[in-house]
Design a protein around this motif. Structure first.
Motif, PDB file in Angstrom:
ATOM      1  N   GLU A  46       1.011  -1.247  -0.064  1.00 55.14           N
ATOM      2  CA  GLU A  46      -0.042  -0.112   0.078  1.00 55.14           C
ATOM      3  C   GLU A  46       0.946   1.289  -0.070  1.00 55.14           C
ATOM      4  N   PHE A  47       2.193   0.962   0.204  1.00 52.14           N
ATOM      5  CA  PHE A  47       3.023   2.383   0.351  1.00 52.14           C
ATOM      6  C   PHE A  47       3.710   2.428  -1.113  1.00 52.14           C
ATOM      7  N   ASP A  48       3.762   3.854  -1.490  1.00 50.73           N
ATOM      8  CA  ASP A  48       4.610   3.803  -2.583  1.00 50.73           C
ATOM      9  C   ASP A  48       6.009   4.031  -2.459  1.00 50.73           C
ATOM     10  N   LEU A  49       6.560   4.093  -1.393  1.00 47.45           N
ATOM     11  CA  LEU A  49       7.862   4.104  -0.981  1.00 47.45           C
ATOM     12  C   LEU A  49       8.014   3.807   0.669  1.00 47.45           C
ATOM     13  N   VAL A  50       8.979   2.942   0.934  1.00 49.22           N
ATOM     14  CA  VAL A  50       9.305   2.763   2.443  1.00 49.22           C
ATOM     15  C   VAL A  50      10.801   3.147   2.858  1.00 49.22           C
ATOM     16  N   LEU A  51      10.775   3.940   3.608  1.00 45.17           N
ATOM     17  CA  LEU A  51      12.036   4.598   4.230  1.00 45.17           C
ATOM     18  C   LEU A  51      12.536   4.273   5.675  1.00 45.17           C
ATOM     19  N   LEU A  52      13.788   3.350   5.424  1.00 43.48           N
ATOM     20  CA  LEU A  52      14.163   3.109   6.840  1.00 43.48           C
ATOM     21  C   LEU A  52      14.438   4.183   7.478  1.00 43.48           C
ATOM     22  N   ARG A  53      14.017   4.255   8.933  1.00 38.72           N
ATOM     23  CA  ARG A  53      14.446   5.296   9.795  1.00 38.72           C
ATOM     24  C   ARG A  53      15.007   4.933  11.310  1.00 38.72           C
ATOM     25  N   SER A  54      14.111   4.824  12.123  1.00 45.67           N
ATOM     26  CA  SER A  54      14.561   4.468  13.374  1.00 45.67           C
ATOM     27  C   SER A  54      14.423   2.852  13.535  1.00 45.67           C
ATOM     28  N   THR A  55      14.748   2.059  12.875  1.00 47.19           N
ATOM     29  CA  THR A  55      14.626   0.482  13.057  1.00 47.19           C
ATOM     30  C   THR A  55      15.755   0.131  13.845  1.00 47.19           C
ATOM     31  N   TRP A  56      16.093   0.718  15.136  1.00 49.41           N
ATOM     32  CA  TRP A  56      17.170   0.704  16.005  1.00 49.41           C
ATOM     33  C   TRP A  56      17.297  -0.642  16.765  1.00 49.41           C
ATOM     34  N   ASP A  57      16.479  -1.515  16.328  1.00 45.65           N
ATOM     35  CA  ASP A  57      16.791  -2.952  17.027  1.00 45.65           C
ATOM     36  C   ASP A  57      17.241  -4.005  16.136  1.00 45.65           C
ATOM     37  N   TYR A  58      17.564  -3.484  14.779  1.00 41.63           N
ATOM     38  CA  TYR A  58      17.727  -4.479  13.817  1.00 41.63           C
ATOM     39  C   TYR A  58      18.519  -5.392  14.283  1.00 41.63           C
ATOM     40  N   HIS A  59      19.644  -5.019  15.085  1.00 38.89           N
ATOM     41  CA  HIS A  59      20.733  -5.854  15.230  1.00 38.89           C
ATOM     42  C   HIS A  59      20.452  -7.048  16.209  1.00 38.89           C
ATOM     43  N   LEU A  60      19.443  -6.734  16.992  1.00 37.95           N
ATOM     44  CA  LEU A  60      19.019  -8.026  17.677  1.00 37.95           C
ATOM     45  C   LEU A  60      18.091  -9.001  17.187  1.00 37.95           C
ATOM     46  N   HIS A  61      17.723  -8.864  16.020  1.00 36.13           N
ATOM     47  CA  HIS A  61      16.997  -9.637  15.299  1.00 36.13           C
ATOM     48  C   HIS A  61      17.232  -9.688  13.708  1.00 36.13           C
ATOM     49  N   LEU A  62      18.660  -9.837  13.622  1.00 33.86           N
ATOM     50  CA  LEU A  62      19.242  -9.622  12.481  1.00 33.86           C
ATOM     51  C   LEU A  62      18.654 -10.514  11.175  1.00 33.86           C
ATOM     52  N   ASP A  63      18.445 -11.602  11.252  1.00 35.21           N
ATOM     53  CA  ASP A  63      17.877 -12.759  10.266  1.00 35.21           C
ATOM     54  C   ASP A  63      16.385 -12.320   9.794  1.00 35.21           C
ATOM     55  N   ALA A  64      15.534 -12.046  10.857  1.00 33.83           N
ATOM     56  CA  ALA A  64      14.485 -11.691  10.750  1.00 33.83           C
ATOM     57  C   ALA A  64      14.034 -10.107   9.928  1.00 33.83           C
ATOM     58  N   PHE A  65      14.982  -9.472  10.335  1.00 32.61           N
ATOM     59  CA  PHE A  65      15.022  -8.193   9.802  1.00 32.61           C
ATOM     60  C   PHE A  65      15.654  -7.984   8.387  1.00 32.61           C
ATOM     61  N   LEU A  66      16.509  -9.119   8.006  1.00 36.01           N
ATOM     62  CA  LEU A  66      17.007  -8.878   6.559  1.00 36.01           C
ATOM     63  C   LEU A  66      15.977  -9.856   5.681  1.00 36.01           C
ATOM     64  N   HIS A  67      15.185 -10.725   6.325  1.00 37.54           N
ATOM     65  CA  HIS A  67      14.016 -11.363   5.585  1.00 37.54           C
ATOM     66  C   HIS A  67      13.040 -10.349   5.256  1.00 37.54           C
ATOM     67  N   TRP A  68      12.841  -9.584   6.442  1.00 38.96           N
ATOM     68  CA  TRP A  68      11.668  -8.514   5.776  1.00 38.96           C
ATOM     69  C   TRP A  68      12.162  -7.325   5.028  1.00 38.96           C
ATOM     70  N   VAL A  69      13.323  -6.854   5.253  1.00 38.53           N
ATOM     71  CA  VAL A  69      13.938  -6.170   3.859  1.00 38.53           C
ATOM     72  C   VAL A  69      13.642  -6.887   2.716  1.00 38.53           C
ATOM     73  N   ASP A  70      14.049  -8.053   2.560  1.00 37.78           N
ATOM     74  CA  ASP A  70      13.825  -8.767   1.057  1.00 37.78           C
ATOM     75  C   ASP A  70      12.453  -8.578   0.760  1.00 37.78           C
ATOM     76  N   VAL A  71      11.453  -8.952   1.827  1.00 30.97           N
ATOM     77  CA  VAL A  71       9.999  -8.855   1.376  1.00 30.97           C
ATOM     78  C   VAL A  71       9.500  -7.557   1.108  1.00 30.97           C
ATOM     79  N   VAL A  72       9.750  -6.760   1.680  1.00 31.45           N
ATOM     80  CA  VAL A  72       9.297  -5.345   1.510  1.00 31.45           C
ATOM     81  C   VAL A  72      10.101  -4.904   0.158  1.00 31.45           C
ATOM     82  N   GLY A  73      11.444  -4.973  -0.087  1.00 33.11           N
ATOM     83  CA  GLY A  73      11.955  -4.767  -1.424  1.00 33.11           C
ATOM     84  C   GLY A  73      11.327  -5.387  -2.585  1.00 33.11           C
ATOM     85  N   GLU A  74      10.691  -6.624  -2.228  1.00 33.97           N
ATOM     86  CA  GLU A  74       9.983  -7.051  -3.371  1.00 33.97           C
ATOM     87  C   GLU A  74       8.432  -6.555  -3.609  1.00 33.97           C
ATOM     88  N   ALA A  75       7.971  -5.981  -2.734  1.00 37.32           N
ATOM     89  CA  ALA A  75       6.616  -5.538  -2.586  1.00 37.32           C
ATOM     90  C   ALA A  75       6.329  -4.236  -3.242  1.00 37.32           C
TER      91      ALA A  75
END
Length: 287
Positions: A46-75
């Motif tokens: 539903e978003f025309d663009l997704v901008l990473l800003r304060s995802t300041w816990d990504y290092h605590l959930h790296l695998d899940a975060f990178l998977h999410w990045v790939d999913v959103v990048g496809e969407a």
């Protein structure tokens, strides 16, 4: 048009920097919505663009975060792009910069699963004081300053986390106490503004969370050139970037970090940079 400004659960609302962005986008007819990256109910298409800003816990959930990045990048359109996020998530990118002739603070890598005698490592490297931290980390998480003659705290940290976490050791540059850490902010590969981050007395961490002081500054001679060489080494296009340097014009500069995921951009100290970032976002919204 609708843009997601991505946050995290501990701070679901926008930071002061991102409120500047949101107001600027709204003024340009673009709706800006804070969205937590772990929120499974969000339809990212539903978003025309997704901008990473304060995802300041990504290092605590790296695998899940990178998977999410790939999913959103496809969407939809994600900035910075997934390939850049993957490359920048582990601080081993510093070796890539070094291999291209860029001056980087020397780094000794400790692979997870090994047993390491920290005192012996410091003896072998000859470093008197070092900064010890995980290879995937943010906001000085599990980071400590270790002296060669007092390694107990650092050794305890390694004994606890090294079985499952890669670590890195860098010599402590005491120039940070006098000159601070210089941060140069870029938009679309073009330099915008600079700030200097100075640790509070008695600490080595320059983040505001630990009492660090942030001040606008004019980029010293030589610093933008080092930062530009860093960005030229990035394997892809960036919308935003922050290059952190230690040193001074007389002795030269070393790269501490190249932040391409969720850096604080200190936009309150760079009104011209805000305008350029807003323009760059709007350009990327074009069909």
């Amino acid at each position: 048009m609708q843009v997601a400004l991505v946050t995290y659960p501990a701070q679901p609302d926008l930071s002061s920097d991102d409120r500047l962005l949101a107001r600027g986008l709204e003024a340009r007819g673009v709706s800006a919505v804070p969205v937590v990256w772990q929120d499974a109910s969000v339809a990212w298409t539903e978003f025309d663009l997704v901008l990473l800003r304060s995802t300041w816990d990504y290092h605590l959930h790296l695998d899940a975060f990178l998977h999410w990045v790939d999913v959103v990048g496809e969407a939809t359109r994600l900035w910075n792009p997934p390939s850049i996020i993957h490359w920048n998530a582990r601080k081993t990118y510093l070796d890539d910069l070094r291999s291209q002739g860029i001056s980087v603070v020397p780094t000794h890598w400790l692979a997870s699963g090994n047993v390491v005698d920290l005192a012996l490592v410091l003896q072998e490297t000859g470093w008197e004081r070092v900064v010890l931290k995980p290879v995937v980390s943010a906001s000085a998480w599990n980071t400590c300053l270790v002296h060669r003659e007092a390694t107990a705290d650092g050794q305890q940290l390694l004994d606890r986390l090294l079985p499952s976490t890669d670590f890195m050791i860098q010599p402590y540059r005491s120039t940070v106490e006098l000159d601070g850490e210089l941060s140069l902010i870029f938009v679309g590969g073009t330099f915008g503004h600079a700030v200097v981050k100075t640790p509070r007395r008695g600490d080595f961490r320059s983040q505001e969370d630990f009492g660090g002081r942030i001040e606008a500054t004019t980029a010293p001679t030589g610093a933008p050139e080092v930062a530009e060489r860093c960005l030229a080494a990035v394997p892809g296009e960036t919308l935003y970037a922050r290059v952190d340097l230690l040193g001074n014009p007389h002795d030269g500069y070393e790269v501490v970090e190249l932040e391409l995921i969720e850096p604080s951009l200190f936009l309150e100290h760079g009104p011209g940079t805000v305008s350029r970032l807003l323009q760059a976002i709007v350009q990327r919204l074009a069909p």
